[in-house]
Enzyme design. Structure first.
Site, PDB file in Angstrom:
ATOM      1  N   THR A  35      36.063  18.693  20.774  1.00 28.62           N
ATOM      2  CA  THR A  35      36.739  18.467  19.491  1.00 28.62           C
ATOM      3  C   THR A  35      35.771  17.775  18.550  1.00 28.62           C
ATOM      4  O   THR A  35      35.037  16.869  18.953  1.00 28.62           O
ATOM      5  CB  THR A  35      38.008  17.616  19.668  1.00 28.62           C
ATOM      6  OG1 THR A  35      38.924  18.353  20.478  1.00 28.62           O
ATOM      7  CG2 THR A  35      38.689  17.336  18.332  1.00 28.62           C
ATOM      8  N   PHE A  54      35.375  15.518  15.247  1.00 33.17           N
ATOM      9  CA  PHE A  54      36.088  14.549  14.408  1.00 33.17           C
ATOM     10  C   PHE A  54      35.240  14.250  13.180  1.00 33.17           C
ATOM     11  O   PHE A  54      34.009  14.278  13.252  1.00 33.17           O
ATOM     12  CB  PHE A  54      36.293  13.237  15.170  1.00 33.17           C
ATOM     13  CG  PHE A  54      37.221  13.361  16.346  1.00 33.17           C
ATOM     14  CD1 PHE A  54      38.555  13.032  16.228  1.00 33.17           C
ATOM     15  CD2 PHE A  54      36.753  13.812  17.577  1.00 33.17           C
ATOM     16  CE1 PHE A  54      39.416  13.140  17.306  1.00 33.17           C
ATOM     17  CE2 PHE A  54      37.608  13.927  18.659  1.00 33.17           C
ATOM     18  CZ  PHE A  54      38.948  13.596  18.529  1.00 33.17           C
TER      19      PHE A  54
END
Ligand code: PEP
Ligand code: MN
Length: 627
Positions: free
Chosen positions: A529, A531
């Site tokens: 992921t 960010f």
């Protein structure tokens, strides 16, 4: 007239052209438009446009057809944004100016300043010279009042707005206020307009009680022609045959002005209606109609007010109004302008100092976002959990936290669109960094529990699906979708039942003193992921950035996206991501979000941005940071 310059005009030709126009008695201003660079020239001497068109470097000349020249959209296509201290007025922001009709005493204005600031106003109003219908009515405290107003502004961090009624007071106002208000009664006091315009400070120009929109814009033109570029218009109601309200608040003026002019327009629902209970509905209607903000009268004790008590909001009413505006703002794709909280080095209950490095994230303790922020700030940061992504943005804007961190994409499930939309809705926030972490899921249970005992497993639906292969081995387990991975861990910890398990990070297990029953149960090891870290624009300068995030729209014509990408390709700029999202409120029209690598030579990047500006619409840099 608007003089569109050739893209490659030589600087010496530009200088010569400016000198030529000034020699003919024109005032010349350069405007860097989205599509092209233009010179705006305003003068009273008629000139044959062909004479201008023949000058070297001139692409074409467009006469401004409106009588208001510098105030017109023809003169400047983009919305004007006016900085007042830490606040910006115009663009995708809703700004709220609040305070009493008049400054009545030092204590009164200080109390009111604190109160409106705590409810979320970002500028303070208060009249010191009051243009009253009756000579026997309270006329204001004059200079003394202005000094109290300034003190209240400084005590709360709110820039201050006050009405000037005489050119004689210009020097005093220049020193004591941030925004000079021209009242409805003085909208056509041309000598006042000239003197105030020449100060070069921001001006709030109210529409006269019997003025047409064109007359309002002509008065704005006076201010612009005499030196200031910072004019904020204000609709405050006009005189009609209606008597139930003090004035008739002409909200249709908003879309009309928006079309005719690039200047921001606020609405004053207090003088617009004259009746307290009519103020909140008209305030909301004004925002819905596209106003850039409001100026509202608020008084701690309206019954005792020396002027305009009946139309002044009670503090509670104002607070409620601010909350309603907050709800409305995202519908319009706008941000409610916020003052940054000033760092007070006071210790909070948690033993934290307010200037400590605080980072807001969405989710419970132990969420992957918290994990990411701890890795981004390896020297330590205090994670502050919030329920919603929007809360994270809002808290960075208000200064509740110094930074925020939000996920924007996952390798298995794609982009987190809500955060792209929020990046757009908060024009005062910027991306200042990024962190990519690998998502490793664990099966988490109570201390002492074993995999054999598990009957039910809780987690975010995405995490459940990311662990599908592992879960297939236990067809008897009930899979319960939960709003958050770390939240699922908190839940089973509270429930205390050995047959419950959760899927989340190691940190979430540790945060709740639970055990990892099975490590690394995600199906794909390619689960990452990304960010982004966000901060207020003032705190966003990053040394030697290597990556830029951009957003723009393109014309609805064949090849328009290709045109934009060609700019990058020709300058050898590597695009690392392209994402498209529908424009809020315009289904099937798309915005393009781009991440690009910044080349070694920053100059190449700057030129590319300038060219991109020309071939796209509304280009915005969401952030320059180090990858
Ligand atoms: C005011 O703002 O206090 C005021 C007098 O407003 P207007 O000029 O719109 O009447
Ligand atoms: Mn008033």
């Amino acid at each position: 007239m608007i003089i569109v310059l050739e893209h490659d005009i030589r600087p010496e030709d530009k200088r010569a052209l400016t000198a030529f126009l000034e020699g003919k008695g024109f005032r010349v201003r350069e405007i860097q438009g989205e599509q092209e660079t233009v010179l705006g020239a305003v003068g009273i001497v008629p000139i044959d446009v062909r004479q201008v068109e023949l000058q070297p470097g001139v692409a074409r000349v467009i006469p401004i057809t409106q009588p208001f020249k510098q105030a017109s959209r023809e003169f400047k296509k983009e919305d004007t944004c006016i900085p007042v201290g830490p606040v910006k007025i115009g663009g995708l922001r809703i700004v709220v100016i609040a305070g009493p009709c008049s400054v009545e005493s030092r204590e009164q204005i200080l109390e009111c300043a604190r109160l409106v600031r705590d409810s979320g106003a970002s500028l303070l109003r208060g009249g010191a010279y009051k243009p009253r219908t009756s000579p026997y009515a309270f006329q204001g405290l004059g200079e003394e009042g202005l000094r109290y107003l300034k003190e209240a502004g400084e005590a709360t961090g709110l820039p201050v707005v006050s009405e000037i009624v005489s050119p004689e007071h210009a020097d005093m106002f220049r020193e004591l206020v941030d925004v000079l208000q021209i009242g409805a009664r003085n909208m056509q006091n041309f000598e006042l307009l000239k003197r105030v315009g020449a100060l070069g400070k921001p001006v709030l120009l109210k529409r006269g009680q019997a003025a047409t929109i064109q007359e309002l814009l002509m008065s704005a033109e006076y201010l612009l022609a005499h030196g200031t570029e910072a004019v904020i218009l204000c609709e405050r109601g006009i005189r009609t045959f209606e008597t139930y309200t003090r004035n008739t608040l002409d909200l249709s003026a908003i879309p009309v002005v928006k079309k005719l002019s690039h200047l921001p327009i606020l609405v004053d629902p207090s003088h617009g209606t004259g009746i307290r209970e009519k103020v909140p509905p008209m305030a909301l209607a004004a925002v819905a109609a596209g106003a850039d903000g409001l100026i509202v009268e608020v008084h701690a004790n309206p019954e005792a007010a020396l002027s305009d008590g009946p139309q002044s909001l009670y503090p509670d009413q104002f607070e409620k109004l601010m909350r309603d505006i907050e709800v409305l703002a995202p519908v319009l794709g706008k941000e409610v302008a916020r003052l940054p909280e000033r760092p007070a080095p006071r210790r909070t209950a948690a033993g934290r100092t307010a200037d400590e490095l605080t980072v807001g994230f969405q989710g419970e303790r132990g969420a992957f976002s918290e994990n990411a922020l701890l890795r981004y700030f390896p020297d330590g940061a205090a994670g502050v959990p919030f329920a919603e992504f929007r809360d994270v943005f809002e808290s960075v804007l208000t200064g509740k936290v110094r930074y925020g961190i939000v996920p924007v994409e996952n390798t298995l499930t794609g982009s987190i669109h809500q955060n792209y939309d929020l990046l757009l809705q908060y024009p005062d926030l910027r991306i200042v960094g990024e962190k990519i972490i690998r998502i490793v899921h664990h099966l988490i249970g109570l201390p002492g529990a074993s995999v054999q005992e598990i009957r039910r497993v809780y987690s975010h639906p995405q995490a459940l699906s990311q662990c599908a292969r592992f879960l297939e081995r236990f067809p008897g387990w009930e899979k319960v979708p939960f709003y958050d991975t770390a939240g699922a861990v908190a839940f089973i910890a509270r429930e205390g039942r050995r047959e419950n398990a959760a899927i989340a990070s190691l940190e979430a297990a540790q945060a709740h003193r639970l055990n990892v029953l099975k490590e690394g149960i995600e199906t794909s090891s390619q689960n990452y992921t990304r960010f982004v870290i966000i901060a207020r624009e003032e705190a966003a300068a990053v040394q030697q950035p290597t990556k830029a995030s951009l957003v723009f729209a393109t014309a609805n014509t064949p090849g328009s996206l290709f045109q934009a990408l060609r700019v990058l390709s020709e300058r050898n700029i590597n695009m690392v991501k392209l994402e498209s999202r529908p424009i809020l409120g315009k289904p099937w029209e798309e915005l393009f979000y781009l991440d690009v690598s910044i080349p070694e030579t920053e100059e190449a990047f700057r030129l590319a941005l300038e060219e991109l500006k020309r071939v796209t619409e509304g280009l915005r840099v969401l952030g320059l940071y180090r990858a």
